[in-house]
Design a protein around this motif. Structure first.
Motif, PDB file in Angstrom:
ATOM      1  N   LYS A  92       0.829  -1.200   0.000  1.00  8.83           N
ATOM      2  CA  LYS A  92       0.000   0.000   0.000  1.00  8.83           C
ATOM      3  C   LYS A  92       0.868   1.257   0.000  1.00  8.83           C
ATOM      4  CE  LYS A  92      -3.888  -2.119   2.451  1.00  8.83           C
ATOM      5  NZ  LYS A  92      -4.772  -2.046   3.650  1.00  8.83           N
ATOM      6  N   LYS A  93       0.423   2.212  -0.791  1.00  5.89           N
ATOM      7  CA  LYS A  93       1.121   3.490  -0.815  1.00  5.89           C
ATOM      8  C   LYS A  93       0.714   4.325   0.384  1.00  5.89           C
ATOM      9  CE  LYS A  93       1.398   3.648  -5.877  1.00  5.89           C
ATOM     10  NZ  LYS A  93       1.047   4.424  -7.090  1.00  5.89           N
ATOM     11  N   LYS A  94       1.681   4.966   1.012  1.00  8.42           N
ATOM     12  CA  LYS A  94       1.394   5.804   2.160  1.00  8.42           C
ATOM     13  C   LYS A  94       0.707   7.092   1.712  1.00  8.42           C
ATOM     14  CE  LYS A  94       5.081   4.128   5.181  1.00  8.42           C
ATOM     15  NZ  LYS A  94       6.264   4.503   6.006  1.00  8.42           N
ATOM     16  N   LEU A  95      -0.334   7.454   2.456  1.00  6.18           N
ATOM     17  CA  LEU A  95      -1.087   8.663   2.135  1.00  6.18           C
ATOM     18  C   LEU A  95      -0.347   9.880   2.683  1.00  6.18           C
ATOM     19  CD1 LEU A  95      -3.780   9.609   0.852  1.00  6.18           C
ATOM     20  CD2 LEU A  95      -4.769   9.539   3.147  1.00  6.18           C
ATOM     21  N   ALA A  96      -0.090  10.828   1.820  1.00  8.64           N
ATOM     22  CA  ALA A  96       0.612  12.048   2.233  1.00  8.64           C
ATOM     23  C   ALA A  96      -0.219  12.799   3.268  1.00  8.64           C
ATOM     24  CB  ALA A  96       0.883  12.931   1.025  1.00  8.64           C
TER      25      ALA A  96
END
Length: 205
Positions: A92-96
């Motif tokens: 999963k991509k980390k949410l900014a």
């Protein structure tokens, strides 16, 4: 020679990483003679690839065919589900933080507007004014004695209703939101199974 009997139960869902080589033991529970079950558990059933995207449906017939291709003298009794949904979990991509704050702000404003519109539709202010007048005999256009505790009670009630305060759960009982999400996931899984079976049927010559 008598055939060995094993009881096979497919798991409802299995989460795996990308490029996973699935064995029967990964997606099924087996009951029978230990040596026989051990051999069956180590039979290769599927190799997850990028083309599979997020979901793969493995049918029990494919499992039975794979077992019989390796072990002919075996009888399989299927119990429970006839398909397993394999969910491929990609990193999963980390949410900014800026996106997190923006989403939180939009949800906060949207929820506040929804509550205010509901109160306006049901004339909540007039109701508080009437209750205050009935109890005290005073006509007060801003009965804060009722409105302030009502506001706090509304927030506390929402927390108790959803059974969560941030990551803290008050008890083991699922919240209505969790129940709805579970029902939605069940319907989604059923759709995936039916859709996959239809595609497999159409692809046959």
């Amino acid at each position: 020679m008598d055939s060995e009997i094993i009881y096979l139960r497919l798991r409802q869902k299995k989460k795996v990483p990308p490029n996973k080589k699935l064995l029967i033991g990964d997606i099924a529970q087996l009951i029978g003679e230990d040596s026989c079950c051990s051999k069956v558990e180590n039979i290769h059933i599927y190799h997850v690839t990028k083309e599979d995207k997020n979901l793969v449906v493995i049918d029990v017939m494919k499992v039975i065919m794979s077992i019989h291709s390796e072990m002919e003298n075996i009888e399989i009794q299927v119990v429970g589900p006839t398909q397993t949904i394999v969910e491929v979990q990609y990193p999963k991509k980390k949410l900014a933080p800026v996106y997190f704050i923006l989403i939180w702000f939009l949800l906060f404003i949207g929820a506040a507007l929804a509550i205010m519109n509901f109160h306006e539709d049901v004339s909540m202010r007039e109701v508080h004014q009437q209750i205050y007048k009935i109890v005290t005999g005073i006509d007060n256009p801003k009965p804060l004695l009722l409105q302030v505790p009502y506001s706090f009670g509304l927030g506390i009630g929402m927390v108790l209703f959803f059974n969560h305060l941030f990551k803290k759960r008050f008890n083991e009982e699922p919240s209505p939101l969790e129940v709805e999400m579970f029902n939605y996931q069940q319907d989604l899984d059923q759709y995936v199974i039916v859709h996959e079976n239809e595609e497999n049927g159409n692809s046959k010559p």
